[in-house]
Design a protein around this motif. Structure first.
Motif, PDB file in Angstrom:
ATOM      1  N   ARG A  23       0.895  -1.242   0.080  1.00 15.53           N
ATOM      2  CA  ARG A  23       0.040  -0.151   0.060  1.00 15.53           C
ATOM      3  C   ARG A  23       0.849   1.206   0.049  1.00 15.53           C
ATOM      4  NH1 ARG A  23      -4.236  -0.853   4.426  1.00 15.53           N
ATOM      5  NH2 ARG A  23      -2.862  -2.458   4.835  1.00 15.53           N
ATOM      6  N   ALA A  24       2.033   1.285   0.864  1.00 12.66           N
ATOM      7  CA  ALA A  24       2.758   2.523   1.078  1.00 12.66           C
ATOM      8  C   ALA A  24       3.318   2.840  -0.395  1.00 12.66           C
ATOM      9  CB  ALA A  24       3.745   2.278   1.991  1.00 12.66           C
ATOM     10  N   THR A  25       3.851   1.611  -0.951  1.00 10.54           N
ATOM     11  CA  THR A  25       4.533   2.056  -2.511  1.00 10.54           C
ATOM     12  C   THR A  25       3.572   1.936  -3.601  1.00 10.54           C
ATOM     13  OG1 THR A  25       4.881  -0.487  -2.278  1.00 10.54           O
ATOM     14  CG2 THR A  25       6.560   0.941  -1.484  1.00 10.54           C
ATOM     15  N   LYS A  26       2.332   1.939  -3.108  1.00  9.55           N
ATOM     16  CA  LYS A  26       1.476   1.989  -4.333  1.00  9.55           C
ATOM     17  C   LYS A  26       1.583   0.612  -5.614  1.00  9.55           C
ATOM     18  CE  LYS A  26       0.170   6.847  -4.121  1.00  9.55           C
ATOM     19  NZ  LYS A  26       0.523   6.905  -2.820  1.00  9.55           N
ATOM     20  N   GLN A  27       1.720  -0.667  -4.864  1.00  7.25           N
ATOM     21  CA  GLN A  27       2.017  -1.902  -5.578  1.00  7.25           C
ATOM     22  C   GLN A  27       0.906  -2.571  -5.153  1.00  7.25           C
ATOM     23  OE1 GLN A  27       6.112  -3.608  -5.753  1.00  7.25           O
ATOM     24  NE2 GLN A  27       6.673  -1.781  -4.457  1.00  7.25           N
ATOM     25  N   SER A  28       0.640  -3.463  -6.128  1.00  9.51           N
ATOM     26  CA  SER A  28      -0.389  -4.579  -5.672  1.00  9.51           C
ATOM     27  C   SER A  28       0.470  -5.571  -4.829  1.00  9.51           C
ATOM     28  CB  SER A  28      -0.739  -5.307  -6.977  1.00  9.51           C
ATOM     29  OG  SER A  28       0.196  -6.321  -7.395  1.00  9.51           O
TER      30      SER A  28
END
Length: 137
Positions: A23-28
């Motif tokens: 979530r913090a790195t905007k990845q799945s």
């Protein structure tokens, strides 16, 4: 690239940590898990030159003692001296056609030797061993 689906039970604390990082790195979460598995996988030999891949792949099947022997091995002084001699003659444009072929073979063998040492060291590290840095000859 072919993709395989797996079911993998994870401890909750690990799942939460990976989910938060995703979530913090905007990845799945899937991308984060693939990244974590890649980072924790044995060294990859598939990006090495094709001529060396079979030798490197074979190292994956060796036990730790055999890998340590490779890591600690050294090229003979005669081989190193001959390679240096050929390199110096090449720099002076003084190689014969036969020496050009010998230089190519010597360089390929030196490359194979160092790639195998480095891959063996990487495998040992992945298996949990502390591998000291290589010493320069």
């Amino acid at each position: 690239m072919t993709v395989k689906d797996i079911v993998l039970p994870l401890p909750e604390d690990l799942y939460v940590r990976l989910e938060q990082t995703a979530r913090a790195t905007k990845q799945s979460l899937t991308d984060m898990l693939v990244r974590a598995v890649r980072a924790g996988s044995p060294p990859d030999w598939s990006q090495a030159p094709a001529a060396f891949q079979a030798d490197l792949a074979a190292l994956d099947r060796l036990d730790d003692d055999a890998l340590w022997r490779i890591v600690r091995s050294q090229r003979s002084e005669a081989d190193a001296a001959r390679l240096q001699e050929l390199l110096e003659k090449n720099a002076d444009d003084a190689l014969t056609a036969g020496e050009h072929l010998e230089l190519d073979a010597q360089v390929a063998e030196a490359d194979r030797f160092m790639l195998c040492k480095a891959h063996a060291a990487g495998l040992l590290q992945w298996r949990g061993h502390a591998v000291p840095p290589f010493e320069r000859p």
